[in-house]
Design an enzyme around this catalytic site. Structure first.
Site, PDB file in Angstrom:
ATOM      1  N   ARG A 314      -7.187  42.136   7.525  1.00 21.04           N
ATOM      2  CA  ARG A 314      -7.971  40.701   7.645  1.00 21.04           C
ATOM      3  C   ARG A 314      -7.214  39.469   7.511  1.00 21.04           C
ATOM      4  O   ARG A 314      -7.359  38.603   8.229  1.00 21.04           O
ATOM      5  CB  ARG A 314      -9.061  40.993   6.414  1.00 21.04           C
ATOM      6  CG  ARG A 314     -10.157  41.940   6.768  1.00 21.04           C
ATOM      7  CD  ARG A 314     -11.188  42.003   5.952  1.00 21.04           C
ATOM      8  NE  ARG A 314     -12.017  42.966   6.403  1.00 21.04           N
ATOM      9  CZ  ARG A 314     -13.178  43.428   5.858  1.00 21.04           C
ATOM     10  NH1 ARG A 314     -13.639  42.970   4.896  1.00 21.04           N
ATOM     11  NH2 ARG A 314     -14.331  43.941   6.586  1.00 21.04           N
ATOM     12  N   HIS A 457     -15.084  40.199  14.764  1.00 20.55           N
ATOM     13  CA  HIS A 457     -14.404  41.599  14.451  1.00 20.55           C
ATOM     14  C   HIS A 457     -13.722  41.799  13.055  1.00 20.55           C
ATOM     15  O   HIS A 457     -13.727  40.844  12.472  1.00 20.55           O
ATOM     16  CB  HIS A 457     -13.596  41.895  15.530  1.00 20.55           C
ATOM     17  CG  HIS A 457     -12.252  41.233  15.685  1.00 20.55           C
ATOM     18  ND1 HIS A 457     -11.112  41.890  16.413  1.00 20.55           N
ATOM     19  CD2 HIS A 457     -11.861  40.037  15.101  1.00 20.55           C
ATOM     20  CE1 HIS A 457     -10.149  41.046  16.324  1.00 20.55           C
ATOM     21  NE2 HIS A 457     -10.623  39.950  15.469  1.00 20.55           N
ATOM     22  N   GLU A 458     -13.527  43.064  12.691  1.00 21.46           N
ATOM     23  CA  GLU A 458     -12.952  43.135  11.460  1.00 21.46           C
ATOM     24  C   GLU A 458     -13.801  42.783  10.170  1.00 21.46           C
ATOM     25  O   GLU A 458     -13.151  42.074   9.232  1.00 21.46           O
ATOM     26  CB  GLU A 458     -11.375  42.595  11.123  1.00 21.46           C
ATOM     27  CG  GLU A 458     -10.541  43.269  12.388  1.00 21.46           C
ATOM     28  CD  GLU A 458     -10.234  44.537  11.947  1.00 21.46           C
ATOM     29  OE1 GLU A 458     -10.205  45.170  10.564  1.00 21.46           O
ATOM     30  OE2 GLU A 458      -9.397  45.365  12.926  1.00 21.46           O
ATOM     31  N   GLY A 459     -15.283  42.961  10.265  1.00 20.05           N
ATOM     32  CA  GLY A 459     -16.067  42.263   9.426  1.00 20.05           C
ATOM     33  C   GLY A 459     -16.411  40.898   9.738  1.00 20.05           C
ATOM     34  O   GLY A 459     -15.646  39.996   9.573  1.00 20.05           O
ATOM     35  N   GLN A 464     -17.915  38.922   5.442  1.00 19.54           N
ATOM     36  CA  GLN A 464     -16.893  38.244   4.469  1.00 19.54           C
ATOM     37  C   GLN A 464     -17.885  37.499   3.420  1.00 19.54           C
ATOM     38  O   GLN A 464     -17.266  37.771   2.409  1.00 19.54           O
ATOM     39  CB  GLN A 464     -16.262  37.535   5.166  1.00 19.54           C
ATOM     40  CG  GLN A 464     -15.534  38.136   6.678  1.00 19.54           C
ATOM     41  CD  GLN A 464     -14.614  39.219   6.022  1.00 19.54           C
ATOM     42  OE1 GLN A 464     -13.890  39.107   5.264  1.00 19.54           O
ATOM     43  NE2 GLN A 464     -14.317  40.205   6.949  1.00 19.54           N
TER      44      GLN A 464
END
Lengths: 606, 606
Positions: A314, A457-459, A464
């Site tokens: 992240r 993407h990636e959360g 978050q």
């Protein structure tokens, strides 16, 4: 011509003056290093970025990956770029010497990676995913798995992916349906046959490497044949595209098949796939359907293993977002200095020649905003990257635990703030270019499109926010937040001792106090649904406080200097405090009154 | 399936309940009209939008206009769409019966156009540019020019363009270099030969019509052969792509030639060209180089004539931006209602089925923000469109003057606010769709890309700001601003008389008072350079005040109702007051202290 990727001057200020990364060399692990080797690593990254990555940036966007029925076709420049990166040893930059690594601090390697992201984020995705994949195997794999999969990845012979999402399960990983049936033991660990679909797989199918190492989340059915519900039933598997022997020999195709390529707004050079595991229609390893996979770690601990790498992944996303905003800013600055248009308001004599647009205050406003966003984001990204080093080098267990808590806390900010504000910088870079910025002749519109992925993407951004407010600020019984507050206060104390920055220190202190208080009140309310309904404004307020702190730190680090670079840093800091930090008051006020407008909005009322 | 273009329910609320457009039918000009004919016009627009414009929205993006060396090739669906629009009489919707028009109020025609913009803004550009072109000729052309050019445009036989910018002169029109040399008299007016390059010409070259009527800004050289400097030397010319006789017969090609097609981020269905006038390489009318043009209006008054249509054009841009945001919102709402993912926080039982994402507060937050932006923008756009009607129908000269002042004042907001905030709505629509929103399978990313043009063209965002603060708020010695303040105050008085909306009325009143005071102080400072250096935050603060007023008006218009639609309006109003209006305090504060951070940022410090 000066490179328009990143400002080396800024990078050196951040690394050497502000973060004092040379001090990391006091640790035995980095004892061979020093500013000279760090600079050499940055040089290598800049050179590879300039020579191998940047030249095909726009071509890779125009000529998207295509599936011709047999293989995925990528433009020919991607392979040599990835190989050049691997050949320079950069895949193992931070790893131990005995893994073929350079033992570079994470923060220095991150600074180097920023060049690659700025040059061509889509091509950079192939090595970046591979590094994440290999790191996970190094941490959780058996020696045999490391030997067969991780080492070839670190040499660039294999490339890697992460297979988490499914078409029906993106943010909600507990709902994945990929099934892993036990299929005996093997030298590479417990063997399984996997069936299911994985969506959004970057680098999911191509011919760039001898094979692709997919790291796949799946569920092992219980005694009743059903998949366990929720995230606790998830395990992690290595599913190579080709069968691989324990000695690393690549054999026949495994039962993993491309089911579709996603056509995206940007980031087009990274082939993004829907993959079908275990269909058995084209490939039937050992004569039957089912993708052969090897479990990594214990059953049911797949998500924990995957999330082990999440902080670094992240922070990496945030750094990528930063680099995309940063290079766009430099392009806009270059354009503004060279494009003549109009005249200053005070001297509007039409018989005089036009002036470069940087002389117009509104253009300077847009450039100053970009500078504050991208330089702030770079500073914060590198700060977090250095926390990775600090935590791993800490010799005291409790200190390591505390650094880990702080890093966990700041990770949602490191991911989301650059994804939001460096995207805003990209938007301003288009605006500075006027109509030209809206054309594909200039890079800025592509940089915007590429960066638009990062809040997703990636959360996703909202995920978050839930992570920060729901878990991270409460971690260690509030210790994580206290650790952050202590660091901010240390900078405030330093600022208050100056005549120039005491107002800013006070302004920051006032917001920090409100943030801490509202965090406590929200967690005391006892209603998680109501508490989390305004998590996103909380994330954004926290982010702005953290960035204001970063800017105060940069201002203080330059406050005894009077060169243009230092005065620019101070001006950007002043701008951030005057134009950006006060925005948090809106969010803090609605958090303080626990605003229920969103929660009480009913579906039927839309 | 409900149309995802616009909410007809909302449109009817705005037109009939909030703006009371039926009252316009008391004027003799609209005496034949009533709700029935207005509804019929909206039906026609919605049907044409749905049947002829929407179906090729994505195809026109994928298959861009191409130049094959002879002609510009557009996808085949664009021609029938433009013809269908023309055949329905919509090109002349607001014009007099004796011009073949319908004498529809401008506000109703605008509401109808919003359907076309929502369906396919790039295809809509062809008729929209033609209407603007014809309107200008009706206002400034000779009867012969109207007969030869405007009438065929209104029938759809000819299409039109506006040729203002040049490669070296975008925002700075005084620097255009296109030259018009006198070439005798003609039945179509004083004739000239034009030479020069025009950039960013939407609809600049294609085969959709018998010819294209270019309206071109150029300069007539003085006795010394030089072009006069500045905007005062600019004249306006009709330069048809083909020579046209006074009876409208289309002849040979004029000396106007395609020099390049711009490849854009979005809006791709509208061919956007660099045009070369007077090169004489392919076309030599009457045997020599020079594009034949006919002057419209007096020499030196070209810009005034062009700007005569600017209010309507800019409100049109704002309406287009609104429509792009609006349809994206409806798509996001539809997606959120149907896409299952995750579970409510309070009941996180993984064995239960997933719920539609609209049940997650953060998704509702994004939808509510979109609703507040797009419905607010639609309300404001239509409010301004109705001011066009009110001004043109006013029987009292002073009332007409006042309405004109108010419309002039609000035009920069009508153009810029939707371009900024409905674009923000587009961004949120992508985010609601998650990874899918980043793919070209869903329309939302294209809607974003299309809308990104709107803060750039027809006067960039910063130009609107200079116009508002530098000229419009000072117009009539401050009368324009006073007229606006009076209208806002009338709504505030109404709000203060309620128990539900008195806080919001007070909140609005406080900001209005600060805005008026800071406007006075800025203009009293006597330093135009410093005053205008923060024009953009001024524009944005003014816009939010205007939109808050619009939302208060909508809330009050629904306050005695308890249906879902009305409660939704009230909730959106509450959200705007709680989450958006307070943002203006940051801008007002920096304007009040006349913040000099931007002005004192030196070039070398970047």
């Amino acid at each position: 011509m000066e490179s328009l990727l990143l400002s080396r001057r800024d990078l050196e200020f951040l690394l050497y003056d502000w973060l004092d990364v040379e001090a990391l060399c006091h640790a035995p692990r980095h004892a061979d290093h020093g500013r000279e080797t760090f600079d050499a690593a940055l040089d290598t990254c800049e050179r590879i970025a300039t020579d191998l990555f940047a030249p095909h940036y726009q071509k890779a966007d125009r000529e998207e990956p295509r599936f011709d029925g047999t293989a995925v076709e990528l433009i020919e420049e991607i392979g040599p770029a990835v190989r050049g990166f691997a050949d320079a040893g950069l895949l193992a930059a931070t790893l131990d010497y005995d893994m073929g690594g350079m033992q570079l601090p994470h923060v220095v390697a991150s600074a180097g990676m920023a060049y690659l992201y700025a040059a061509n984020v889509a091509t950079a995705a192939y090595p970046v995913l591979t590094m994440g994949n290999a790191s996970l195997l190094l941490a959780h794999g058996t020696p045999a798995q490391i030997e067969a999969f991780a080492l070839p990845e670190l040499q660039g012979r294999f490339l890697g992916t992460m297979c988490l999402s499914e078409p029906q399960a993106g943010s909600s990983l507990g709902d994945i349906q990929t099934r892993a049936e036990p299929d005996g033991e093997s030298l590479l660990g417990p063997r399984y046959r996997l069936t299911g679909s994985k969506m959004w797989i970057s680098g999911g199918d191509h011919e760039l490497a001898d094979t692709i190492v997919h790291l796949v989340l799946a569920k092992v059915p219980g005694a009743d044949g059903k998949l366990p519900p929720g995230t606790r039933g998830i395990s992690l598997f290595i599913v190579p595209r080709h069968l691989v022997d324990a000695d690393g020999t690549v054999g026949a195709r495994n039962d993993v098949q491309l089911a579709g390529i996603n056509h995206k707004m940007g980031y087009r050079g990274t082939v993004n796939c829907l993959l079908a595991f275990g269909e058995g229609t084209r490939f039937r390893p050992e004569g039957r359907a089912g993708a052969i996979g090897y479990r990594v770690g214990a059953e049911g601990e797949g998500l924990a293993a995957m999330f082990h790498m999440m902080n670094e992944a992240r922070i990496g996303v945030g750094l990528g977002a930063t680099a995309l905003g940063y290079t766009a800013y430099l392009h806009a600055l270059d354009y503004a200095r060279t494009r003549p248009q109009g005249r200053p308001l005070a001297e509007r004599d039409p018989s005089q020649p036009q002036v470069p647009i940087i002389r117009h205050p509104d253009v300077r406003r847009m450039l100053l905003a970009q500078k504050a966003y991208v330089e702030g984001a770079l500073a914060f990204s590198l700060y977090c990257a250095k926390l990775v080093d600090d935590a791993s080098l800490a010799t005291d267990d409790d200190e390591r635990r505390r650094l880990g808590l702080l890093l966990d806390l700041l990770t949602p900010i490191a991911k989301s703030w650059p994804s939001q504000w460096c995207l805003a910088a990209n938007d301003l870079a288009i605006q500075v270019h006027g109509g030209y910025g809206y054309t594909r002749e200039y890079k800025v519109e592509q940089l915007y499109r590429d960066n638009r992925l990062n809040p997703i993407h990636e959360g996703a951004h909202g995920i978050q926010a839930l992570d920060l407010l729901g878990r991270k600020v409460a971690a260690g019984g509030g210790e994580a937040l206290a650790l952050f507050a202590a660091r901010v206060e240390a900078t405030m104390v330093e600022g208050r001792a100056t005549s120039t920055w005491c107002d800013e220190a006070d302004a920051l202190g006032a917001r920090l106090a409100r943030l801490v208080a509202v965090t406590r009140d929200l967690h005391a309310s006892g209603d998680p649904g109501a508490m989390l309904s305004n998590a996103t404004p909380y994330l954004e307020a926290f982010g702005h406080v953290a960035l204001a702190w970063t800017w105060l730190g940069q201002a203080l680090a330059t406050s005894d200097r009077d060169d243009d670079f230092s005065r620019g840093k101070q001006q950007a800091a002043r701008w951030f405090f005057g134009w950006e930090l006060p925005k948090v008051d809106v969010a803090l006020a609605l958090l303080e009154r626990n605003d229920g407008t969103v929660l009480s909005m009913q579906e039927a009322m839309f």
